[in-house]
Design an enzyme around this catalytic site. Sequence first.
Site, short mmCIF file in Angstrom:
data_model
loop_
_atom_site.label_atom_id
_atom_site.label_comp_id
_atom_site.label_asym_id
_atom_site.label_seq_id
_atom_site.Cartn_x
_atom_site.Cartn_y
_atom_site.Cartn_z
N ASN A 269 -11.06 -2.36 -5.27
CA ASN A 269 -10.27 -1.39 -6.16
C ASN A 269 -11.07 -0.79 -7.31
OD1 ASN A 269 -7.01 -2.84 -4.96
ND2 ASN A 269 -8.31 -0.96 -4.30
N ARG B 24 -12.17 2.65 -7.82
CA ARG B 24 -11.38 3.71 -8.14
C ARG B 24 -11.75 4.49 -9.67
NH1 ARG B 24 -5.58 2.52 -5.64
NH2 ARG B 24 -6.06 1.77 -3.56
N HIS C 55 2.11 3.56 -9.05
CA HIS C 55 2.08 2.01 -9.33
C HIS C 55 2.99 1.75 -9.92
CE1 HIS C 55 -1.92 2.28 -7.59
NE2 HIS C 55 -2.32 2.90 -8.33
N ASP D 72 0.91 -1.10 -0.08
CA ASP D 72 0.04 -0.02 0.15
C ASP D 72 1.00 1.27 -0.04
OD1 ASP D 72 -2.49 1.42 0.16
OD2 ASP D 72 -2.63 1.46 2.26
C1 IPE Z 1 -5.42 -2.69 -0.20
O1 IPE Z 1 -4.91 -1.55 -0.29
C2 IPE Z 1 -5.46 -3.51 -1.32
C3 IPE Z 1 -4.03 -3.45 -2.29
C4 IPE Z 1 -2.95 -3.01 -1.58
C5 IPE Z 1 -3.99 -4.12 -3.48
P1 IPE Z 1 -6.17 -0.26 -0.44
O2 IPE Z 1 -5.34 0.98 -0.38
O3 IPE Z 1 -7.11 -0.78 -1.72
O4 IPE Z 1 -7.15 -0.35 0.78
P2 IPE Z 1 -8.02 0.63 1.54
O5 IPE Z 1 -8.81 1.31 0.63
O6 IPE Z 1 -6.81 1.59 2.20
O7 IPE Z 1 -8.56 -0.26 2.70
C1 IPE Z 2 -1.58 0.33 -3.21
O1 IPE Z 2 -1.52 1.68 -3.36
C2 IPE Z 2 -1.85 -0.34 -4.81
C3 IPE Z 2 -3.21 -0.62 -4.99
C4 IPE Z 2 -4.25 -0.60 -4.16
C5 IPE Z 2 -3.59 -1.04 -6.15
P1 IPE Z 2 -2.59 2.42 -3.32
O2 IPE Z 2 -3.01 2.96 -4.61
O3 IPE Z 2 -3.81 2.28 -2.34
O4 IPE Z 2 -1.88 3.89 -2.84
P2 IPE Z 2 -2.35 4.73 -1.68
O5 IPE Z 2 -2.98 4.02 -0.60
O6 IPE Z 2 -3.86 5.82 -2.36
O7 IPE Z 2 -1.34 5.66 -1.15
MG MG Z 3 -4.04 2.30 -0.62
#
Ligand code: IPE
Ligand code: IPE
Ligand code: MG
Length: 240
Positions: free
Chosen positions: A66, A69, A35, A18
């Site tokens: 996800n 998004r 990413h 994350d």
């Molecule tokens: C969890 O991260 C999913 C992945 C790392 C793929 P998210 O960023 O989606 O989780 P939340 O929204 O903070 O719970």
């Molecule tokens: C984790 O990073 C990757 C995925 C969930 C695909 P995030 O995209 O959730 O990054 P933050 O939490 O917004 O910083």
């Molecule tokens: Mg995240």
Amino acid sequence: MARKPEPTGPRHVAIIMDGNGRWATKRGRPRLFGHQAGARRVREIVSACPDFGVDYLTIFAFSTENWKRTQTEVAGLMSLFRRYIIKEMQQFVAENVRVRFIGDRARLDARLRGLMDEAEKMTGHCTGTNLTIALNYGGRDEVARATQRLAQDVAAGKLDPADVDEETLPKYLDTCLLPDPDLVIRTSGEARISNFLLWQSAYAEYEFIDTLWPDFTAEEFGKLVGNYGGRDRRFGAVKA
Ligand code: IPE
Ligand code: IPE
Ligand code: MG
């Protein structure tokens, strides 16, 4: 320098990768830039597994939540997954890494599904690190899909409901070939598990660290794996 494998270390480490978005935002760049940086980190951590005695590495790449998004981010991620598989597979074969995917493939586009099948086949003979990529994965979704298959077996007369126990259900989970994770790491400072490996992590140890995923190094990974050796895992019992 390669460390000697830690006999008391975790055999299976799972990582909630994350913080990619925040890493990019801090740099004034689009989330997808984060990413891409995050994807580049995966190789270093996979390559470090044999040095730390980790046989199974499971990484959370995309959750069933996800999809909420923006269309741009979701499409960018799907394209990144496709490019990632094409680019990295030869190297995984060269490093003897066995690749598997968990999650519901039905909602993924056919091209990506084809690449996932190909990656699993190409590395099917590999006997080194077991890398499992959770893609369109959700713990509740996995349990629901498993229950559906289990119910189908009951309806077909292949399974007696009286025989359903803690040993039966995991055989229907996507992770049926994997041991339970010993250690679950989440980067980026969030102390939640966001629907990751719910059944499997019942007795896992957790490490919630502030590092954003694109900044996570093999060195930090090694430290967390090392910490694990000192923990007293009782599994509900009282230590003699
Ligand atoms: C969890 O991260 C999913 C992945 C790392 C793929 P998210 O960023 O989606 O989780 P939340 O929204 O903070 O719970
Ligand atoms: C984790 O990073 C990757 C995925 C969930 C695909 P995030 O995209 O959730 O990054 P933050 O939490 O917004 O910083
Ligand atoms: Mg995240």
